[in-house]
Design a protein around this motif. Structure first.
Motif, PDB file in Angstrom:
ATOM      1  N   THR A  26      68.862 -35.306  13.595  1.00 20.27           N
ATOM      2  CA  THR A  26      68.135 -34.055  13.444  1.00 20.27           C
ATOM      3  C   THR A  26      66.784 -34.047  14.145  1.00 20.27           C
ATOM      4  OG1 THR A  26      69.231 -33.769  11.317  1.00 20.27           O
ATOM      5  CG2 THR A  26      67.308 -32.393  11.729  1.00 20.27           C
ATOM      6  N   LEU A  27      66.028 -35.128  14.030  1.00 19.00           N
ATOM      7  CA  LEU A  27      64.651 -35.126  14.524  1.00 19.00           C
ATOM      8  C   LEU A  27      64.393 -36.017  15.734  1.00 19.00           C
ATOM      9  CD1 LEU A  27      62.710 -35.304  11.133  1.00 19.00           C
ATOM     10  CD2 LEU A  27      63.437 -33.274  12.407  1.00 19.00           C
ATOM     11  N   ALA A  28      65.236 -37.009  15.955  1.00 16.17           N
ATOM     12  CA  ALA A  28      64.958 -37.970  17.032  1.00 16.17           C
ATOM     13  C   ALA A  28      66.242 -38.412  17.722  1.00 16.17           C
ATOM     14  CB  ALA A  28      64.216 -39.168  16.464  1.00 16.17           C
ATOM     15  N   PRO A  29      66.994 -37.460  18.299  1.00 18.72           N
ATOM     16  CA  PRO A  29      68.306 -37.813  18.860  1.00 18.72           C
ATOM     17  C   PRO A  29      68.266 -38.834  19.990  1.00 18.72           C
ATOM     18  CG  PRO A  29      67.690 -35.569  19.464  1.00 18.72           C
ATOM     19  CD  PRO A  29      66.677 -36.050  18.473  1.00 18.72           C
ATOM     20  N   GLU A  30      67.113 -39.035  20.606  1.00 14.73           N
ATOM     21  CA  GLU A  30      67.008 -40.016  21.681  1.00 14.73           C
ATOM     22  C   GLU A  30      66.602 -41.399  21.174  1.00 14.73           C
ATOM     23  OE1 GLU A  30      64.375 -38.182  24.475  1.00 14.73           O
ATOM     24  OE2 GLU A  30      65.785 -36.572  24.910  1.00 14.73           O
ATOM     25  N   PHE A  31      66.323 -41.512  19.877  1.00 14.87           N
ATOM     26  CA  PHE A  31      65.887 -42.779  19.305  1.00 14.87           C
ATOM     27  C   PHE A  31      67.049 -43.762  19.260  1.00 14.87           C
ATOM     28  CE2 PHE A  31      65.332 -45.719  15.780  1.00 14.87           C
ATOM     29  CZ  PHE A  31      64.085 -46.238  16.063  1.00 14.87           C
ATOM     30  N   THR A  32      66.766 -44.986  19.652  1.00 14.43           N
ATOM     31  CA  THR A  32      67.736 -46.077  19.529  1.00 14.43           C
ATOM     32  C   THR A  32      67.016 -47.257  18.902  1.00 14.43           C
ATOM     33  OG1 THR A  32      67.226 -46.909  21.732  1.00 14.43           O
ATOM     34  CG2 THR A  32      69.069 -45.359  21.555  1.00 14.43           C
ATOM     35  N   GLY A  33      67.774 -48.120  18.305  1.00 13.70           N
ATOM     36  CA  GLY A  33      67.172 -49.320  17.744  1.00 13.70           C
ATOM     37  C   GLY A  33      67.170 -49.315  16.237  1.00 13.70           C
ATOM     38  N   GLU A  34      66.582 -50.343  15.709  1.00 11.44           N
ATOM     39  CA  GLU A  34      66.504 -50.553  14.266  1.00 11.44           C
ATOM     40  C   GLU A  34      65.084 -50.291  13.800  1.00 11.44           C
ATOM     41  OE1 GLU A  34      69.265 -51.238  12.475  1.00 11.44           O
ATOM     42  OE2 GLU A  34      70.344 -51.082  14.363  1.00 11.44           O
ATOM     43  N   GLY A  35      64.898 -50.388  12.511  1.00  9.55           N
ATOM     44  CA  GLY A  35      63.562 -50.264  11.957  1.00  9.55           C
ATOM     45  C   GLY A  35      63.102 -48.827  11.841  1.00  9.55           C
ATOM     46  N   ALA A  36      61.789 -48.669  11.815  1.00  8.42           N
ATOM     47  CA  ALA A  36      61.186 -47.347  11.645  1.00  8.42           C
ATOM     48  C   ALA A  36      61.574 -46.420  12.794  1.00  8.42           C
ATOM     49  CB  ALA A  36      59.670 -47.492  11.572  1.00  8.42           C
ATOM     50  N   ILE A  37      61.771 -45.153  12.459  1.00  7.30           N
ATOM     51  CA  ILE A  37      62.105 -44.129  13.453  1.00  7.30           C
ATOM     52  C   ILE A  37      60.795 -43.549  13.962  1.00  7.30           C
ATOM     53  CG2 ILE A  37      63.284 -41.941  13.854  1.00  7.30           C
ATOM     54  CD1 ILE A  37      65.048 -42.699  11.358  1.00  7.30           C
ATOM     55  N   ASP A  38      60.590 -43.611  15.268  1.00 11.19           N
ATOM     56  CA  ASP A  38      59.359 -43.109  15.868  1.00 11.19           C
ATOM     57  C   ASP A  38      59.472 -41.610  16.083  1.00 11.19           C
ATOM     58  OD1 ASP A  38      57.124 -42.484  17.408  1.00 11.19           O
ATOM     59  OD2 ASP A  38      57.288 -44.273  18.644  1.00 11.19           O
ATOM     60  N   LEU A  39      58.615 -40.869  15.399  1.00  6.37           N
ATOM     61  CA  LEU A  39      58.566 -39.414  15.529  1.00  6.37           C
ATOM     62  C   LEU A  39      57.271 -39.046  16.254  1.00  6.37           C
ATOM     63  CD1 LEU A  39      59.726 -38.427  11.920  1.00  6.37           C
ATOM     64  CD2 LEU A  39      61.117 -38.508  14.011  1.00  6.37           C
ATOM     65  N   GLY A  40      57.225 -39.364  17.534  1.00  7.82           N
ATOM     66  CA  GLY A  40      56.045 -39.036  18.323  1.00  7.82           C
ATOM     67  C   GLY A  40      54.803 -39.819  17.948  1.00  7.82           C
ATOM     68  N   GLY A  41      54.968 -41.076  17.593  1.00  6.97           N
ATOM     69  CA  GLY A  41      53.835 -41.913  17.219  1.00  6.97           C
ATOM     70  C   GLY A  41      53.627 -42.030  15.717  1.00  6.97           C
ATOM     71  N   PHE A  42      54.293 -41.197  14.950  1.00 10.48           N
ATOM     72  CA  PHE A  42      54.268 -41.274  13.489  1.00 10.48           C
ATOM     73  C   PHE A  42      55.599 -41.882  13.073  1.00 10.48           C
ATOM     74  CE2 PHE A  42      54.869 -39.568   9.196  1.00 10.48           C
ATOM     75  CZ  PHE A  42      53.659 -39.912   8.626  1.00 10.48           C
ATOM     76  N   LEU A  43      55.576 -42.938  12.279  1.00  3.30           N
ATOM     77  CA  LEU A  43      56.788 -43.676  11.965  1.00  3.30           C
ATOM     78  C   LEU A  43      57.402 -43.228  10.638  1.00  3.30           C
ATOM     79  CD1 LEU A  43      55.629 -47.249  13.003  1.00  3.30           C
ATOM     80  CD2 LEU A  43      56.860 -45.546  14.376  1.00  3.30           C
ATOM     81  N   LEU A  44      58.706 -43.081  10.641  1.00  5.39           N
ATOM     82  CA  LEU A  44      59.468 -42.758   9.437  1.00  5.39           C
ATOM     83  C   LEU A  44      60.246 -44.001   9.034  1.00  5.39           C
ATOM     84  CD1 LEU A  44      60.623 -40.808   7.324  1.00  5.39           C
ATOM     85  CD2 LEU A  44      62.348 -40.165   9.024  1.00  5.39           C
ATOM     86  N   VAL A  45      59.940 -44.507   7.846  1.00  6.58           N
ATOM     87  CA  VAL A  45      60.594 -45.695   7.317  1.00  6.58           C
ATOM     88  C   VAL A  45      61.524 -45.247   6.197  1.00  6.58           C
ATOM     89  CG1 VAL A  45      60.237 -47.938   6.205  1.00  6.58           C
ATOM     90  CG2 VAL A  45      58.543 -47.075   7.856  1.00  6.58           C
ATOM     91  N   ILE A  46      62.785 -45.617   6.271  1.00  3.47           N
ATOM     92  CA  ILE A  46      63.760 -45.257   5.245  1.00  3.47           C
ATOM     93  C   ILE A  46      64.181 -46.540   4.547  1.00  3.47           C
ATOM     94  CG2 ILE A  46      66.033 -44.263   4.813  1.00  3.47           C
ATOM     95  CD1 ILE A  46      65.476 -42.421   7.244  1.00  3.47           C
ATOM     96  N   ASP A  47      64.042 -46.531   3.220  1.00  2.00           N
ATOM     97  CA  ASP A  47      64.262 -47.740   2.441  1.00  2.00           C
ATOM     98  C   ASP A  47      65.281 -47.479   1.341  1.00  2.00           C
ATOM     99  OD1 ASP A  47      63.869 -50.350   1.471  1.00  2.00           O
ATOM    100  OD2 ASP A  47      62.246 -49.712   0.136  1.00  2.00           O
ATOM    101  N   GLY A  48      66.309 -48.317   1.246  1.00  2.00           N
ATOM    102  CA  GLY A  48      67.267 -48.227   0.156  1.00  2.00           C
ATOM    103  C   GLY A  48      66.629 -48.698  -1.139  1.00  2.00           C
ATOM    104  N   ARG A  49      66.755 -47.859  -2.190  1.00  2.00           N
ATOM    105  CA  ARG A  49      66.119 -48.186  -3.468  1.00  2.00           C
ATOM    106  C   ARG A  49      67.057 -47.833  -4.598  1.00  2.00           C
ATOM    107  NH1 ARG A  49      60.220 -48.796  -3.091  1.00  2.00           N
ATOM    108  NH2 ARG A  49      60.440 -48.616  -5.326  1.00  2.00           N
ATOM    109  N   ASP A  50      66.954 -48.593  -5.684  1.00  2.00           N
ATOM    110  CA  ASP A  50      67.767 -48.281  -6.865  1.00  2.00           C
ATOM    111  C   ASP A  50      66.923 -47.696  -7.986  1.00  2.00           C
ATOM    112  OD1 ASP A  50      66.393 -50.522  -7.745  1.00  2.00           O
ATOM    113  OD2 ASP A  50      68.183 -51.750  -7.990  1.00  2.00           O
ATOM    114  N   ASP A  51      65.644 -47.408  -7.695  1.00  2.00           N
ATOM    115  CA  ASP A  51      64.755 -46.844  -8.711  1.00  2.00           C
ATOM    116  C   ASP A  51      64.405 -45.378  -8.430  1.00  2.00           C
ATOM    117  OD1 ASP A  51      63.202 -47.428  -6.492  1.00  2.00           O
ATOM    118  OD2 ASP A  51      61.527 -48.237  -7.630  1.00  2.00           O
ATOM    119  N   VAL A  52      65.220 -44.713  -7.596  1.00  2.00           N
ATOM    120  CA  VAL A  52      65.044 -43.284  -7.331  1.00  2.00           C
ATOM    121  C   VAL A  52      66.356 -42.564  -7.609  1.00  2.00           C
ATOM    122  CG1 VAL A  52      63.220 -43.621  -5.603  1.00  2.00           C
ATOM    123  CG2 VAL A  52      65.604 -43.495  -4.870  1.00  2.00           C
TER     124      VAL A  52
END
Length: 116
Positions: A26-52
């Motif tokens: 949806t937001l970064a179709p050209e992004f490749t790789g692992e880790g944080a998704i770079d949204l124009g210099g602002f990083l989006l970190v997605i974390d699996g959690r069992d407390d949400v």
């Protein structure tokens, strides 16, 4: 005193692979790789959690805003990615489009009026 500059946001989820795929598509179709998704210099970190919960029960509490120069072009890009709009409206200060990710977190695109 130093003014802090935001660098990233962490989204906790019960389904990290699905949410990560949605954000890249949806937001970064050209992004490749692992880790944080770079949204124009602002990083989006997605974390699996069992407390949400699987769905965000208070999606208006925090909204990720994207300021855009061409609302219609970005709206078309998001439509092509399959976004379901919650609202699209002209307001006194600009045009706002609100949509949600698969966990129910709200995001907005905003084209501010030049004279607002």
């Amino acid at each position: 005193m130093t003014t802090l500059k935001p660098g990233s946001i962490l989204l906790g989820t019960t389904r990290p692979a699905e949410l990560r795929a949605w954000y890249i598509k949806t937001l970064a179709p050209e992004f490749t790789g692992e880790g944080a998704i770079d949204l124009g210099g602002f990083l989006l970190v997605i974390d699996g959690r069992d407390d949400v919960e699987a769905k965000n029960n208070e999606p208006v509490r925090t909204i990720i805003n994207f300021h855009v120069d061409d609302f219609d072009a970005v709206e078309a890009q998001l439509n092509a990615a399959g976004v379901e709009w919650i609202s699209v409206e002209d307001r006194a200060k600009g045009k706002f489009g609100t949509f949600a990710d698969p966990d129910g977190n709200y995001l907005q695109i905003i084209e501010w009026k030049k004279d607002a």
